[in-house]
Design a protein around this motif. Structure first.
Motif, PDB file in Angstrom:
ATOM      1  N   PRO A  36       0.811  -1.204  -0.133  1.00 13.91           N
ATOM      2  CA  PRO A  36      -0.153   0.150   0.008  1.00 13.91           C
ATOM      3  C   PRO A  36       0.836   1.305  -0.015  1.00 13.91           C
ATOM      4  CG  PRO A  36      -0.646  -1.447   1.689  1.00 13.91           C
ATOM      5  CD  PRO A  36       0.667  -2.130   1.004  1.00 13.91           C
ATOM      6  N   ILE A  40       0.757   4.131  -3.196  1.00 11.39           N
ATOM      7  CA  ILE A  40       0.472   5.429  -2.706  1.00 11.39           C
ATOM      8  C   ILE A  40       1.530   6.523  -3.048  1.00 11.39           C
ATOM      9  CG2 ILE A  40      -0.022   7.178  -0.852  1.00 11.39           C
ATOM     10  CD1 ILE A  40      -1.315   5.084   0.724  1.00 11.39           C
ATOM     11  N   ASP A  44       0.021   6.303  -7.021  1.00  7.53           N
ATOM     12  CA  ASP A  44      -1.011   7.302  -6.687  1.00  7.53           C
ATOM     13  C   ASP A  44      -0.561   8.691  -6.547  1.00  7.53           C
ATOM     14  OD1 ASP A  44      -3.201   5.548  -6.797  1.00  7.53           O
ATOM     15  OD2 ASP A  44      -2.713   4.860  -4.691  1.00  7.53           O
ATOM     16  N   GLN A 204      -3.321  10.764   2.313  1.00  3.58           N
ATOM     17  CA  GLN A 204      -3.588   9.764   1.485  1.00  3.58           C
ATOM     18  C   GLN A 204      -3.551   8.267   2.126  1.00  3.58           C
ATOM     19  OE1 GLN A 204      -2.921   9.630  -3.102  1.00  3.58           O
ATOM     20  NE2 GLN A 204      -1.294  10.965  -1.991  1.00  3.58           N
ATOM     21  N   ILE A 205      -2.629   8.266   3.091  1.00  2.90           N
ATOM     22  CA  ILE A 205      -2.206   7.289   4.210  1.00  2.90           C
ATOM     23  C   ILE A 205      -3.156   7.094   5.190  1.00  2.90           C
ATOM     24  CG2 ILE A 205      -0.551   6.247   5.845  1.00  2.90           C
ATOM     25  CD1 ILE A 205       1.789   7.299   4.202  1.00  2.90           C
ATOM     26  N   PRO A 208      -7.520   6.705   3.174  1.00  2.00           N
ATOM     27  CA  PRO A 208      -7.318   6.012   1.987  1.00  2.00           C
ATOM     28  C   PRO A 208      -8.466   6.152   1.093  1.00  2.00           C
ATOM     29  CG  PRO A 208      -7.376   4.508   3.927  1.00  2.00           C
ATOM     30  CD  PRO A 208      -6.957   5.673   4.371  1.00  2.00           C
ATOM     31  N   ASP A 209      -9.585   6.344   1.931  1.00  2.00           N
ATOM     32  CA  ASP A 209     -11.047   6.488   1.145  1.00  2.00           C
ATOM     33  C   ASP A 209     -11.100   7.639   0.127  1.00  2.00           C
ATOM     34  OD1 ASP A 209     -10.850   7.626   3.858  1.00  2.00           O
ATOM     35  OD2 ASP A 209     -12.971   8.386   3.295  1.00  2.00           O
ATOM     36  N   LEU A 211      -8.725   8.755  -1.715  1.00  2.00           N
ATOM     37  CA  LEU A 211      -7.601   8.364  -2.808  1.00  2.00           C
ATOM     38  C   LEU A 211      -8.416   8.779  -4.353  1.00  2.00           C
ATOM     39  CD1 LEU A 211      -5.822   5.079  -2.044  1.00  2.00           C
ATOM     40  CD2 LEU A 211      -4.942   7.476  -1.994  1.00  2.00           C
TER      41      LEU A 211
END
Length: 311
Positions: A36, A40, A44, A204-205, A208-209, A211
């Protein structure tokens, strides 16, 4: 543009295209191999947000490109540079992997993304190129109204058959504005870049919802990442200007990386002994730079063929 800035442009193209390619390593997905934090940061943040700076640079340079040539000559040149490679590599992908979308979209992204999705960028870039002279006049005559208009357009996220991806139109137009109204780099630009990109990653960490949140992605993450890429490119250009020489195959890597990655991915999954997480992770990290280096090494051998397939 100063020599340092020219070197920075070349460095920026290499960095942005290299990071962008990580987004297209999805066929390397291996059950149980989830990273993850890496996703990210690399995918991302730097990967999905690398296109904005490329769009800004395109808009910046196209102002003088169209100003120095008859419109028809400039438009045909852009067609050869953007549409011809797009057509060639989408056709190759269709022959290799088959066609499920309408052929006009698969090859030229007329109404939707092309077979190689990332090449849709070239389609929108070509349309924006055709609009450059008109947009340059607007930016020169009424700068506040121009900025307000492109901000509203971008904020609405209005996709249409003319421009499929609003972010490309916005950042390209921003490049036009900077070409006509040059802006100095802010003081402490490196600190601003580090703090702002760190904040984006941390957010973002923690959330995460968010993103795929439209406003966070378009109004903060993409502008911040574009700025950070430029700051990073200026820093590299000052300390290692020769890094910019890799720019000569940046476009070649861009148009063909999706197909090459599929070949590498297929070879990887044929080697059953490599199906372990550490090896997978190393392959995932190394594939883009190794493929880029390989293309750079063999490119002098391609001669006229290389120039044709990448215009």
């Amino acid at each position: 543009m100063t020599p340092i800035q020219s070197d920075a442009v070349r460095c920026a193209r290499v960095l942005c295209i290299l990071f962008m390619s990580y987004v297209h390593l999805h066929f390397f997905d291996l059950p149980g191999a989830n990273f993850p934090l890496t996703d990210i940061i690399i995918v991302d943040t730097f990967g999905r947000s690398s296109v904005p700076l490329l769009s800004v640079l395109s808009g910046y340079f196209m102002v003088s490109f169209f100003a120095k040539r008859p419109y028809t000559t400039a438009a045909l040149s852009r067609g050869r540079s953007l549409i011809v490679p797009m057509l060639i590599w989408n056709l190759i992908a269709c022959l290799l992997f088959g066609v499920t979308d309408p052929i006009w979209d698969a090859l030229l992204a007329v109404t939707d993304a092309s077979k190689l999705i990332y090449l849709t960028f070239l389609r929108d870039l070509f349309i924006m190129s055709l609009l450059t002279p008109a947009l340059a006049v607007c930016a020169k005559k009424a700068p506040p109204a121009f900025i307000a208009a492109i901000l509203i357009y971008y904020g609405l996220g209005w996709s249409s058959i003319v421009i499929l991806r609003p972010q490309i139109a916005f950042f390209y137009s921003l490049g036009i504005f900077f070409a006509i109204h040059p802006q100095p780099m802010p003081k402490w630009s490196r600190v601003i870049a580090i703090v702002s990109i760190s904040a984006a990653i941390i957010f973002q960490i923690v959330r995460p919802d968010h993103l795929s949140n439209f406003y966070f992605d378009n109004l903060y993450l993409r502008p911040v990442t574009a700025f950070s890429f430029w700051v990073m490119s200026l820093w590299i250009a000052q300390r290692w200007p020769r890094f910019g020489r890799f720019d000569k195959t940046a476009f070649a890597f861009f148009v063909m990386h999706g197909i090459v990655f599929h070949v590498v991915g297929a070879a990887y999954f044929q080697a059953a002994s490599l199906h372990v997480v550490p090896v997978y992770y190393a392959m995932w990290l190394l594939t883009p730079p190794v493929v880029y280096a390989g293309i750079y090494a063999i490119w002098p051998l391609t001669g006229k063929t290389g120039r044709i397939i990448t215009a």
